[in-house]
Scaffold this motif. Structure first.
Motif, mmCIF file in Angstrom:
data_model
loop_
_atom_site.group_PDB
_atom_site.id
_atom_site.type_symbol
_atom_site.label_atom_id
_atom_site.label_comp_id
_atom_site.label_asym_id
_atom_site.label_seq_id
_atom_site.Cartn_x
_atom_site.Cartn_y
_atom_site.Cartn_z
ATOM 1 N N ILE A 1 47.060 34.703 50.942
ATOM 2 C CA ILE A 1 45.696 34.673 51.494
ATOM 3 C C ILE A 1 44.689 34.363 50.383
ATOM 4 C CG2 ILE A 1 43.876 36.066 52.560
ATOM 5 C CD1 ILE A 1 46.163 37.559 54.065
ATOM 6 N N GLY A 2 44.869 35.001 49.222
ATOM 7 C CA GLY A 2 43.980 34.745 48.091
ATOM 8 C C GLY A 2 44.009 33.293 47.654
ATOM 9 N N ASP A 3 45.207 32.715 47.592
ATOM 10 C CA ASP A 3 45.328 31.296 47.218
ATOM 11 C C ASP A 3 44.658 30.390 48.244
ATOM 12 O OD1 ASP A 3 46.724 32.036 44.956
ATOM 13 O OD2 ASP A 3 48.703 31.513 45.766
ATOM 14 N N LEU A 4 44.779 30.738 49.524
ATOM 15 C CA LEU A 4 44.135 29.954 50.582
ATOM 16 C C LEU A 4 42.606 30.026 50.438
ATOM 17 C CD1 LEU A 4 44.386 28.295 53.205
ATOM 18 C CD2 LEU A 4 44.372 30.461 54.444
ATOM 19 N N ILE A 5 42.096 31.218 50.205
ATOM 20 C CA ILE A 5 40.646 31.371 50.012
ATOM 21 C C ILE A 5 40.199 30.600 48.772
ATOM 22 C CG2 ILE A 5 38.814 33.028 49.451
ATOM 23 C CD1 ILE A 5 40.365 35.092 51.183
ATOM 24 N N ASP A 6 40.994 30.691 47.698
ATOM 25 C CA ASP A 6 40.643 30.019 46.444
ATOM 26 C C ASP A 6 40.591 28.497 46.601
ATOM 27 O OD1 ASP A 6 40.518 32.482 45.255
ATOM 28 O OD2 ASP A 6 42.404 32.285 44.145
ATOM 29 N N PHE A 7 41.340 27.958 47.546
ATOM 30 C CA PHE A 7 41.315 26.516 47.804
ATOM 31 C C PHE A 7 39.896 26.055 48.166
ATOM 32 C CE2 PHE A 7 41.611 22.938 50.784
ATOM 33 C CZ PHE A 7 42.272 21.998 49.992
ATOM 34 N N PHE A 8 39.156 26.907 48.867
ATOM 35 C CA PHE A 8 37.809 26.569 49.309
ATOM 36 C C PHE A 8 36.726 27.026 48.330
ATOM 37 C CE2 PHE A 8 40.427 26.843 53.119
ATOM 38 C CZ PHE A 8 40.146 25.628 53.723
ATOM 39 N N TYR A 9 37.133 27.640 47.239
ATOM 40 C CA TYR A 9 36.184 28.215 46.284
ATOM 41 C C TYR A 9 35.414 27.202 45.432
ATOM 42 C CZ TYR A 9 34.528 30.854 42.226
ATOM 43 O OH TYR A 9 33.768 31.378 41.219
ATOM 44 N N PRO A 10 35.993 26.097 44.969
ATOM 45 C CA PRO A 10 35.294 25.224 44.008
ATOM 46 C C PRO A 10 33.842 24.862 44.331
ATOM 47 C CG PRO A 10 37.563 24.556 44.150
ATOM 48 C CD PRO A 10 37.365 25.614 45.210
ATOM 49 N N PRO A 11 33.479 24.499 45.565
ATOM 50 C CA PRO A 11 32.063 24.165 45.803
ATOM 51 C C PRO A 11 31.110 25.361 45.616
ATOM 52 C CG PRO A 11 33.435 23.408 47.631
ATOM 53 C CD PRO A 11 34.300 24.246 46.747
ATOM 54 N N PHE A 12 31.652 26.566 45.655
ATOM 55 C CA PHE A 12 30.821 27.769 45.560
ATOM 56 C C PHE A 12 30.862 28.396 44.169
ATOM 57 C CE2 PHE A 12 32.289 27.225 49.900
ATOM 58 C CZ PHE A 12 31.096 27.269 50.601
ATOM 59 N N LYS A 13 31.626 27.770 43.267
ATOM 60 C CA LYS A 13 31.870 28.309 41.928
ATOM 61 C C LYS A 13 30.585 28.620 41.167
ATOM 62 C CE LYS A 13 34.979 26.082 39.720
ATOM 63 N NZ LYS A 13 35.862 25.290 38.867
ATOM 64 N N ARG A 14 29.584 27.776 41.305
ATOM 65 C CA ARG A 14 28.364 27.987 40.537
ATOM 66 C C ARG A 14 27.457 29.054 41.142
ATOM 67 N NH1 ARG A 14 24.859 22.552 41.587
ATOM 68 N NH2 ARG A 14 23.306 23.758 40.478
ATOM 69 N N TYR A 15 27.779 29.527 42.346
ATOM 70 C CA TYR A 15 26.954 30.530 43.013
ATOM 71 C C TYR A 15 27.568 31.925 43.029
ATOM 72 C CZ TYR A 15 24.926 26.199 44.725
ATOM 73 O OH TYR A 15 24.374 24.952 44.805
ATOM 74 N N PHE A 16 28.912 31.991 43.074
ATOM 75 C CA PHE A 16 29.598 33.274 43.230
ATOM 76 C C PHE A 16 30.792 33.361 42.292
ATOM 77 C CE2 PHE A 16 28.313 31.945 47.603
ATOM 78 C CZ PHE A 16 27.294 32.857 47.805
ATOM 79 N N SER A 17 31.106 34.571 41.868
ATOM 80 C CA SER A 17 32.365 34.767 41.148
ATOM 81 C C SER A 17 33.505 34.613 42.156
ATOM 82 C CB SER A 17 32.418 36.161 40.516
ATOM 83 O OG SER A 17 32.522 37.155 41.523
ATOM 84 N N ARG A 18 34.689 34.325 41.664
ATOM 85 C CA ARG A 18 35.855 34.186 42.536
ATOM 86 C C ARG A 18 36.077 35.483 43.324
ATOM 87 N NH1 ARG A 18 39.907 30.558 42.374
ATOM 88 N NH2 ARG A 18 39.256 29.933 40.306
ATOM 89 N N GLN A 19 35.926 36.610 42.638
ATOM 90 C CA GLN A 19 36.153 37.895 43.292
ATOM 91 C C GLN A 19 35.140 38.114 44.415
ATOM 92 O OE1 GLN A 19 35.256 41.702 41.221
ATOM 93 N NE2 GLN A 19 37.411 42.169 41.605
ATOM 94 N N PHE A 20 33.861 37.824 44.183
ATOM 95 C CA PHE A 20 32.846 38.006 45.219
ATOM 96 C C PHE A 20 33.086 37.054 46.389
ATOM 97 C CE2 PHE A 20 28.640 37.552 47.189
ATOM 98 C CZ PHE A 20 28.347 38.884 47.421
ATOM 99 N N PHE A 21 33.522 35.837 46.097
ATOM 100 C CA PHE A 21 33.844 34.877 47.144
ATOM 101 C C PHE A 21 35.003 35.386 48.006
ATOM 102 C CE2 PHE A 21 35.851 30.944 48.775
ATOM 103 C CZ PHE A 21 34.764 30.405 49.447
ATOM 104 N N ARG A 22 36.049 35.872 47.352
ATOM 105 C CA ARG A 22 37.178 36.447 48.094
ATOM 106 C C ARG A 22 36.726 37.632 48.933
ATOM 107 N NH1 ARG A 22 42.819 36.889 44.788
ATOM 108 N NH2 ARG A 22 43.267 34.662 44.607
#
Length: 164
Positions: free
Chosen positions: A12-33
């Motif tokens: 699940i974490g890897d799936l969420i991380d797939f969509f993370y790059p566009p949000f990288k500059r706004y949120f930490s990976r942990q907050f995005f997850r």
């Protein structure tokens, strides 16, 4: 069982991380997850509540002998423990995977934070709707935002903290 939960959480974490790059500059990976898994759990809660209210309770009052429970409260009483536990599992195995606290201690702390969130919701809505006379839906949105921020930092620094 723990191994299955860890592997599922990683998937699940890897799936969420797939969509993370566009949000990288706004949120930490942990907050995005945290946000994505929390939103998914809210969606699950709404769906489960709908099914229980409409098809299990069938919009009927539930007599327990000494008290009769309204259908919307009965549905809440049935769904709340399920989504409380699913939310805990998502946070433990997807978002805050580095914590070295024991699972039982994390669960008790998680339940305490959820309890505080219920109080923030109650008193926040009382204040905004009944004292300040704001509309209920925007008030709920403001209170939800406050709860989300409070909950994230509480889960990070209290429930799933790293001892060392």
């Amino acid at each position: 069982m723990r191994r299955i939960l860890v592997l599922t959480g990683k998937l699940i974490g890897d799936l969420i991380d797939f969509f993370y790059p566009p949000f990288k500059r706004y949120f930490s990976r942990q907050f995005f997850r945290y946000g994505v898994s929390g939103a998914a759990n809210v969606g699950f809660d709404w769906l489960l509540y709908f099914v229980v209210y409409n098809y299990v309770i069938q919009k009927q009052f539930v007599p327990l002998g000494f008290v009769t429970i309204s259908p919307h409260i009965a549905a809440l009483l049935i769904t709340f423990p399920v989504t409380l536990f699913s939310g805990f599992l998502l946070q433990k195995y997807v978002t805050f995977t580095s914590s070295d606290l024991r699972g039982k201690e994390q669960l008790v702390r998680y339940m305490a934070v959820v309890g505080v969130n219920l109080l923030i919701n109650y008193f926040g809505l009382k204040l905004l709707v009944e004292v300040l006379h704001l509309y209920p839906t925007p008030s709920k949105m403001v209170v939800t935002l406050i709860c989300t921020i409070f909950s994230y930092f509480s889960q990070k620094t209290f429930t799933f903290k790293i001892k060392n």
